[in-house]
Design an enzyme around this catalytic site. Structure first.
Site, PDB file in Angstrom:
ATOM      1  CB  ALA A  76      32.207 104.353  42.467  1.00 34.18           C
ATOM      2  CB  SER A  77      30.962 109.074  42.861  1.00 41.59           C
ATOM      3  OG  SER A  77      32.343 109.361  42.848  1.00 41.59           O
ATOM      4  CB  VAL A  78      26.321 105.741  44.199  1.00 43.28           C
ATOM      5  CG1 VAL A  78      24.956 105.614  44.866  1.00 43.28           C
ATOM      6  CG2 VAL A  78      26.135 105.800  42.674  1.00 43.28           C
ATOM      7  CB  THR A  79      30.102 106.358  48.426  1.00 40.97           C
ATOM      8  OG1 THR A  79      30.255 104.970  48.126  1.00 40.97           O
ATOM      9  CG2 THR A  79      30.528 106.614  49.859  1.00 40.97           C
ATOM     10  CE  LYS A  80      32.358 112.456  45.466  1.00 45.06           C
ATOM     11  NZ  LYS A  80      32.903 111.225  44.868  1.00 45.06           N
TER      12      LYS A  80
END
Length: 349
Positions: A76-80
């Site tokens: 999820a937003s750890v992807t950023k």
């Protein structure tokens, strides 16, 4: 066991003895993930060496496949942070500038985006409308990064003048993925694989594209209801890559964490930019860098998506990192990761 967990979570850090950083103590915190429940993987690193590397529960309840340190969860937003790293790599090579207007790369955006820069996208200071707020209610299938651009092409305003505020923006990171593609000439998933994951030895980490390479050792996401755990692995927005489409494991993230201490991937200047507190967020004690939140001595980011809750918390001055990845919709693991970190800090010489 529940009483043990409650007492442990309520115990002041100052009262935790140094020798209590044990598998048993963390097991008590993670007890609800064990058994036949959707699981979690926990990694505690000090100076690059695992103090703890353990998984709990099931990666796939239907096949009763246990979670392991090699299990790949949707970040999820750890992807950023990977999207931000891709932009910084291209900036180092002179293929783009952080101060480029986004319409240089995405000219179909409306006039309200005229003053938005790449830097604004990285720091959530663009004011862009969130694509999830303007998706058609009857949209069928899955949205992709290019679909996000098409949705934003029809917006004639921003939440504020770009550069004058902060509003967390998945839209911004979807656009960054498209900018990576246009500046590099490669598909975003390929850029991450060839320029970040492969050089770092993150052999099983990928931005998942339907019809592309399969996810090895895949965890499937679940949500709890009155009837028990139900598989909720994908939603309409799960195929948007730039804001949340990477799958990885605690084993591969060990290599990512190591790369954030030296120049094996990014230059010293790029890493400094990534970890600089560029903007004040909507929480007064939290600043935002490029793909990282900054709170006191910590660099961290959480990730929440249908069926997954994750967090990475780094204490770079202590060379300490805690990562918790889980394939369930609740609870959010940030508080648990901080508690685990305090156990490790209590063990420092």
């Amino acid at each position: 066991m529940r009483l043990v967990l409650l007492l442990l979570l309520m115990t002041p850090v100052s009262a935790i003895a140094a020798n209590e950083f044990t598998t048993q103590a963390v097991d008590a915190m993670m007890q609800s993930y064990a058994g036949d429940a959707p699981g979690a993987s926990v990694l505690v690193l000090r100076d690059g060496v695992p103090l703890l590397r353990k998984s709990y529960g099931l990666a796939d309840r239907e096949t009763r496949t246990a979670a392991t340190p090699a299990t790949n969860y949707r970040l999820a937003s750890v992807t950023k942070q990977f999207t931000a790293a891709a932009i910084l790599l291209l900036a180092e090579e002179g293929r783009l500038s952080l101060d480029d207007g986004v319409r240089r790369w995405l000219p179909s955006l409306p006039a309200c985006a005229d003053s938005i820069t790449v830097r604004h996208l990285l720091t959530h200071s663009s004011g862009l409308i969130d694509y999830e707020d303007v998706m058609p209610a009857d949209f069928a299938g899955q949205l992709h990064d290019a679909d996000v651009l098409r949705l934003l092409e029809r917006q004639d305003k921003t939440h504020f003048t770009p550069g004058t505020g902060y509003r967390y923006s998945n839209s911004g990171y979807a656009l960054l993925a498209l900018i990576v593609e246009r500046a590099s000439g490669w598909a975003f998933a390929d850029f991450l694989r060839l320029r970040i994951f492969r050089p770092l030895g993150m052999a099983h980490t990928l931005a998942f594209v339907e019809g592309g390479p399969a996810i090895a050792d895949r965890a499937y996401g679940y949500s709890e209801s009155a009837d028990g755990w139900n598989r909720t692995d994908q939603s309409t927005t799960s195929a948007v890559l730039g804001d949340g489409g990477v799958y990885s494991s605690i084993d591969d993230l060990t290599r990512w964490d190591a790369a954030l201490y030296d120049d094996r991937l990014l230059s010293d200047e790029s890493r400094k930019l990534m970890f600089t507190p560029h903007v004040v967020t909507d929480e007064p004690d939290i600043r935002y860098g490029f793909g990282w939140r900054i709170t006191g001595e910590t660099l961290w980011h959480s990730g929440e998506s249908i069926g997954f809750r994750n967090v990475i918390v780094r204490y770079p001055q202590r060379r300490l990192t805690v990562i918790v990845l889980s394939n369930r919709d609740d609870p959010e693991p940030y508080a648990t990761a901080r508690k685990i970190a305090q156990l490790a800090i209590g063990q420092e010489p």
